[in-house]
Design a protein around this motif. Structure first.
Motif, PDB file in Angstrom:
ATOM      1  N   ASP A  96       1.026  -1.254  -0.138  1.00 19.97           N
ATOM      2  CA  ASP A  96      -0.261  -0.079  -0.071  1.00 19.97           C
ATOM      3  C   ASP A  96       0.821   0.995  -0.682  1.00 19.97           C
ATOM      4  O   ASP A  96       1.628   1.267   1.171  1.00 19.97           O
ATOM      5  CB  ASP A  96      -0.776   0.520   1.319  1.00 19.97           C
ATOM      6  CG  ASP A  96      -2.365  -1.348   1.104  1.00 19.97           C
ATOM      7  OD1 ASP A  96      -2.343  -1.767   0.264  1.00 19.97           O
ATOM      8  OD2 ASP A  96      -2.713  -1.195   1.990  1.00 19.97           O
ATOM      9  N   ILE A  97       1.083   1.893  -1.117  1.00 18.65           N
ATOM     10  CA  ILE A  97       1.589   3.634  -1.271  1.00 18.65           C
ATOM     11  C   ILE A  97       1.032   4.339  -1.513  1.00 18.65           C
ATOM     12  O   ILE A  97      -0.082   4.466  -2.349  1.00 18.65           O
ATOM     13  CB  ILE A  97       2.414   3.419  -2.317  1.00 18.65           C
ATOM     14  CG1 ILE A  97       2.829   1.961  -3.332  1.00 18.65           C
ATOM     15  CG2 ILE A  97       3.130   4.368  -2.573  1.00 18.65           C
ATOM     16  CD1 ILE A  97       3.447   1.892  -3.798  1.00 18.65           C
ATOM     17  N   GLN A  98       1.230   5.126  -0.100  1.00 19.50           N
ATOM     18  CA  GLN A  98       0.547   6.472  -0.019  1.00 19.50           C
ATOM     19  C   GLN A  98       0.503   7.547  -0.825  1.00 19.50           C
ATOM     20  O   GLN A  98       2.346   7.546  -0.732  1.00 19.50           O
ATOM     21  CB  GLN A  98       0.665   7.165   2.191  1.00 19.50           C
ATOM     22  CG  GLN A  98       0.456   8.419   1.978  1.00 19.50           C
ATOM     23  CD  GLN A  98      -0.880   8.038   1.679  1.00 19.50           C
ATOM     24  OE1 GLN A  98      -1.426   7.895   2.464  1.00 19.50           O
ATOM     25  NE2 GLN A  98      -2.143   9.082   1.318  1.00 19.50           N
ATOM     26  N   PHE A  99      -0.068   7.924  -1.525  1.00 20.18           N
ATOM     27  CA  PHE A  99       0.173   9.052  -2.684  1.00 20.18           C
ATOM     28  C   PHE A  99      -0.302  10.403  -2.519  1.00 20.18           C
ATOM     29  O   PHE A  99      -1.218  10.140  -1.300  1.00 20.18           O
ATOM     30  CB  PHE A  99      -0.133   8.921  -3.841  1.00 20.18           C
ATOM     31  CG  PHE A  99       1.641   7.661  -4.374  1.00 20.18           C
ATOM     32  CD1 PHE A  99       2.455   8.342  -5.104  1.00 20.18           C
ATOM     33  CD2 PHE A  99       0.326   6.451  -4.531  1.00 20.18           C
ATOM     34  CE1 PHE A  99       2.516   7.299  -6.314  1.00 20.18           C
ATOM     35  CE2 PHE A  99       1.486   5.206  -5.220  1.00 20.18           C
ATOM     36  CZ  PHE A  99       2.670   6.116  -6.133  1.00 20.18           C
ATOM     37  N   THR A 100      -0.587  12.339  -2.270  1.00 19.67           N
ATOM     38  CA  THR A 100      -1.252  12.577  -1.714  1.00 19.67           C
ATOM     39  C   THR A 100      -2.542  12.547  -2.219  1.00 19.67           C
ATOM     40  O   THR A 100      -3.612  13.089  -1.484  1.00 19.67           O
ATOM     41  CB  THR A 100      -1.081  13.597  -2.962  1.00 19.67           C
ATOM     42  OG1 THR A 100      -1.059  13.966  -4.064  1.00 19.67           O
ATOM     43  CG2 THR A 100       0.555  14.523  -2.277  1.00 19.67           C
ATOM     44  N   LYS A 101      -2.914  11.519  -3.355  1.00 20.37           N
ATOM     45  CA  LYS A 101      -4.540  11.635  -4.176  1.00 20.37           C
ATOM     46  C   LYS A 101      -4.839  10.152  -3.296  1.00 20.37           C
ATOM     47  O   LYS A 101      -6.432  10.451  -3.405  1.00 20.37           O
ATOM     48  CB  LYS A 101      -4.563  11.501  -5.142  1.00 20.37           C
ATOM     49  CG  LYS A 101      -4.242  12.740  -5.454  1.00 20.37           C
ATOM     50  CD  LYS A 101      -4.889  13.304  -6.984  1.00 20.37           C
ATOM     51  CE  LYS A 101      -4.888  14.328  -7.603  1.00 20.37           C
ATOM     52  NZ  LYS A 101      -5.010  14.465  -8.986  1.00 20.37           N
ATOM     53  N   GLY A 102      -4.608   9.912  -2.115  1.00 22.80           N
ATOM     54  CA  GLY A 102      -4.600   8.294  -1.571  1.00 22.80           C
ATOM     55  C   GLY A 102      -3.776   7.314  -1.767  1.00 22.80           C
ATOM     56  O   GLY A 102      -3.054   7.446  -2.564  1.00 22.80           O
ATOM     57  N   ILE A 103      -4.170   6.172  -1.180  1.00 19.60           N
ATOM     58  CA  ILE A 103      -3.222   4.826  -1.159  1.00 19.60           C
ATOM     59  C   ILE A 103      -3.471   4.144  -2.616  1.00 19.60           C
ATOM     60  O   ILE A 103      -4.357   3.959  -2.573  1.00 19.60           O
ATOM     61  CB  ILE A 103      -3.608   4.338   0.595  1.00 19.60           C
ATOM     62  CG1 ILE A 103      -3.093   4.615   1.517  1.00 19.60           C
ATOM     63  CG2 ILE A 103      -2.748   2.760  -0.165  1.00 19.60           C
ATOM     64  CD1 ILE A 103      -3.437   4.639   2.429  1.00 19.60           C
ATOM     65  N   LEU A 104      -3.040   3.106  -2.990  1.00 19.65           N
ATOM     66  CA  LEU A 104      -2.714   2.905  -4.300  1.00 19.65           C
ATOM     67  C   LEU A 104      -1.871   1.670  -3.905  1.00 19.65           C
ATOM     68  O   LEU A 104      -1.009   1.288  -3.276  1.00 19.65           O
ATOM     69  CB  LEU A 104      -2.000   3.549  -5.401  1.00 19.65           C
ATOM     70  CG  LEU A 104      -1.911   2.381  -6.764  1.00 19.65           C
ATOM     71  CD1 LEU A 104      -3.022   2.369  -6.967  1.00 19.65           C
ATOM     72  CD2 LEU A 104      -0.497   3.072  -7.261  1.00 19.65           C
ATOM     73  N   ARG A 105      -2.615   0.452  -4.009  1.00 19.12           N
ATOM     74  CA  ARG A 105      -2.381  -1.016  -3.791  1.00 19.12           C
ATOM     75  C   ARG A 105      -1.632  -1.687  -5.067  1.00 19.12           C
ATOM     76  O   ARG A 105      -2.098  -1.645  -5.846  1.00 19.12           O
ATOM     77  CB  ARG A 105      -3.200  -2.486  -3.131  1.00 19.12           C
ATOM     78  CG  ARG A 105      -4.153  -1.838  -1.922  1.00 19.12           C
ATOM     79  CD  ARG A 105      -5.465  -2.836  -1.609  1.00 19.12           C
ATOM     80  NE  ARG A 105      -5.120  -1.907   0.019  1.00 19.12           N
ATOM     81  CZ  ARG A 105      -6.338  -1.495   0.309  1.00 19.12           C
ATOM     82  NH1 ARG A 105      -7.120  -0.866  -0.750  1.00 19.12           N
ATOM     83  NH2 ARG A 105      -6.856  -1.322   2.106  1.00 19.12           N
ATOM     84  N   VAL A 106      -0.376  -2.487  -4.929  1.00 15.74           N
ATOM     85  CA  VAL A 106      -0.455  -2.564  -5.775  1.00 15.74           C
ATOM     86  C   VAL A 106       0.667  -3.702  -5.480  1.00 15.74           C
ATOM     87  O   VAL A 106       1.860  -3.920  -4.491  1.00 15.74           O
ATOM     88  CB  VAL A 106       1.212  -1.654  -5.635  1.00 15.74           C
ATOM     89  CG1 VAL A 106       2.226  -1.813  -6.944  1.00 15.74           C
ATOM     90  CG2 VAL A 106       1.276  -0.067  -6.180  1.00 15.74           C
ATOM     91  N   PRO A 107       0.622  -4.428  -6.710  1.00 18.46           N
ATOM     92  CA  PRO A 107       1.183  -6.004  -6.787  1.00 18.46           C
ATOM     93  C   PRO A 107       2.950  -6.016  -7.095  1.00 18.46           C
ATOM     94  O   PRO A 107       2.937  -5.271  -7.240  1.00 18.46           O
ATOM     95  CB  PRO A 107       0.918  -6.424  -7.334  1.00 18.46           C
ATOM     96  CG  PRO A 107      -0.340  -5.815  -8.606  1.00 18.46           C
ATOM     97  CD  PRO A 107      -0.344  -4.864  -7.817  1.00 18.46           C
ATOM     98  N   VAL A 108       3.491  -7.321  -5.851  1.00 15.96           N
ATOM     99  CA  VAL A 108       4.746  -7.064  -6.054  1.00 15.96           C
ATOM    100  C   VAL A 108       4.913  -8.561  -6.308  1.00 15.96           C
ATOM    101  O   VAL A 108       4.661  -9.372  -6.757  1.00 15.96           O
ATOM    102  CB  VAL A 108       5.838  -7.007  -4.586  1.00 15.96           C
ATOM    103  CG1 VAL A 108       6.846  -6.516  -5.008  1.00 15.96           C
ATOM    104  CG2 VAL A 108       5.243  -5.570  -4.112  1.00 15.96           C
TER     105      VAL A 108
END
Length: 183
Positions: A96-108
């Protein structure tokens, strides 16, 4: 509570420790498990993923890291099933990566050893077909793997917005770099 094994050919004979069924039942079990896997089928691969987890969690933007085992065990019940699509994709991990507009769930996805084109095409296809996945972090054990997958992505998905972002495992683990490139 713990079990161990030692193999001369694996990790130069070092001891590998894992949670026993009794340990899981007494200290980890929540009652809503979908799958319980207590022992790794690919120890070296999974140990590198543990190191990658530590590196990702050092980043201030990474708010959560879920391993494949956590996803497969509890993914359907975590945060009102917000991780269910990653269970179905069988991702190595999700951050879960926090950006200014919200959190993006990213698979690794982590690939330690070079495989066939068909194997990489399957990985590319499953994420490009998925509407829930906008970005995939693909960590490579070598530049040969990275160049191969980048070439396949360019060939198969040249008219699409790239979904895959690539980095070498050594750049993350040895240099602490969280820089990823697209094709």
């Amino acid at each position: 509570l713990l079990q161990s094994s030692r193999a001369r050919v694996l990790l130069n004979g070092k001891c590998v420790v894992h949670l026993s069924k009794k340990g899981f039942l007494q200290f980890v079990r929540r009652g809503d498990e979908q799958r319980v896997e207590l022992k790794s089928d690919s120890v070296a691969h999974d140990l590198t993923l543990v190191d990658l987890r530590n590196a990702f969690l050092k980043s201030k933007q990474v708010k959560r890291y879920l391993s494949e085992n956590e996803l497969q065990t509890w993914g359907h019940s975590l945060c009102d099933a917000a991780y269910s699509s990653f269970v179905n994709l069988n991702s190595d991990a999700v951050v879960d990566i926090q950006f200014t507009k919200g959190i993006l769930r990213v698979p690794v996805e982590y690939e330690a050893h070079q495989k066939s084109d068909e194997r990489y095409e399957k990985v590319l296809n499953k994420y490009y077909i998925s509407d829930e996945t906008e970005v995939v972090l693909f960590v490579c054990g070598s530049s040969q793997i990275m160049n191969k997958v980048i070439g396949l992505e360019k060939l198969k998905y040249k008219v699409e917005q790239p979904k895959f972002f690539y980095s070498l495992a050594d750049n993350i683990l040895k240099n602490g770099s969280m820089s990823f490139i697209t094709c």
